[in-house]
Design a protein around this motif. Sequence first.
Motif, PDB file in Angstrom:
ATOM      1  N   SER A 232      51.120  73.370  88.727  1.00 60.45           N
ATOM      2  CA  SER A 232      52.231  72.422  88.595  1.00 60.45           C
ATOM      3  C   SER A 232      51.744  70.989  88.750  1.00 60.45           C
ATOM      4  O   SER A 232      52.124  70.109  87.972  1.00 60.45           O
ATOM      5  N   ILE A 233      50.894  70.763  89.725  1.00 56.57           N
ATOM      6  CA  ILE A 233      50.393  69.408  89.964  1.00 56.57           C
ATOM      7  C   ILE A 233      49.431  68.981  88.863  1.00 56.57           C
ATOM      8  O   ILE A 233      49.585  67.913  88.260  1.00 56.57           O
ATOM      9  N   LEU A 234      48.433  69.818  88.577  1.00 56.85           N
ATOM     10  CA  LEU A 234      47.422  69.437  87.586  1.00 56.85           C
ATOM     11  C   LEU A 234      48.002  69.295  86.179  1.00 56.85           C
ATOM     12  O   LEU A 234      47.726  68.320  85.477  1.00 56.85           O
ATOM     13  N   VAL A 235      48.808  70.254  85.769  1.00 56.96           N
ATOM     14  CA  VAL A 235      49.383  70.193  84.423  1.00 56.96           C
ATOM     15  C   VAL A 235      50.427  69.085  84.344  1.00 56.96           C
ATOM     16  O   VAL A 235      50.526  68.381  83.338  1.00 56.96           O
ATOM     17  N   GLY A 236      51.193  68.876  85.412  1.00 55.21           N
ATOM     18  CA  GLY A 236      52.181  67.794  85.424  1.00 55.21           C
ATOM     19  C   GLY A 236      51.543  66.424  85.293  1.00 55.21           C
ATOM     20  O   GLY A 236      51.946  65.615  84.458  1.00 55.21           O
ATOM     21  N   VAL A 237      50.523  66.162  86.098  1.00 56.59           N
ATOM     22  CA  VAL A 237      49.828  64.869  86.011  1.00 56.59           C
ATOM     23  C   VAL A 237      49.106  64.754  84.666  1.00 56.59           C
ATOM     24  O   VAL A 237      49.132  63.702  84.020  1.00 56.59           O
ATOM     25  N   GLY A 238      48.495  65.842  84.229  1.00 57.61           N
ATOM     26  CA  GLY A 238      47.842  65.841  82.918  1.00 57.61           C
ATOM     27  C   GLY A 238      48.825  65.546  81.797  1.00 57.61           C
ATOM     28  O   GLY A 238      48.501  64.825  80.847  1.00 57.61           O
ATOM     29  N   ALA A 239      50.038  66.087  81.917  1.00 57.84           N
ATOM     30  CA  ALA A 239      51.067  65.853  80.894  1.00 57.84           C
ATOM     31  C   ALA A 239      51.421  64.372  80.790  1.00 57.84           C
ATOM     32  O   ALA A 239      51.687  63.869  79.692  1.00 57.84           O
ATOM     33  N   ILE A 240      51.411  63.671  81.917  1.00 54.09           N
ATOM     34  CA  ILE A 240      51.677  62.231  81.905  1.00 54.09           C
ATOM     35  C   ILE A 240      50.629  61.523  81.050  1.00 54.09           C
ATOM     36  O   ILE A 240      50.952  60.751  80.142  1.00 54.09           O
TER      37      ILE A 240
END
Length: 134
Positions: free
Chosen positions: A105-113
């Motif tokens: 959730s954290i890695l993909v969320g920040v990556g999505a930004i």
Amino acid sequence: MTNCIAVGLGGFIGATLRYLIGLIPVCETTLFPVKTFFINIAGCIAIALVAMLASKGSISNPKFILFLKTGICGGFTTFSTFALESATLMKSGHPKVAFLYMLLSILVGVGAIFITEFVCFGTSESLFENTHPQ
């Protein structure tokens, strides 16, 4: 007072969208909270778009930015649900699934930004310049 109304109206829209997405039937055969994960990532993409548009001057009204970011995105994303589901997974004896869920959730969320900014604007400039109306 108008800021509160902007946030409240946006929150109503975001929370309603989150609720409706929660009603979509998904065959969840794993412990991984798929719908919440999707909502969190979609919320990251949405808030990235708003932040980028605001930083580029495409959205200049501070109340409208507040409506979009704090209202809609805040009502839509489910970080409190994320935390509760993570804790529940850990308490129910599934710490590996909980860790995977939190990490992704954290890695993909920040990556999505960053990916959203790059895809939309071809840049990796700071998203956070002048995009936090009070």
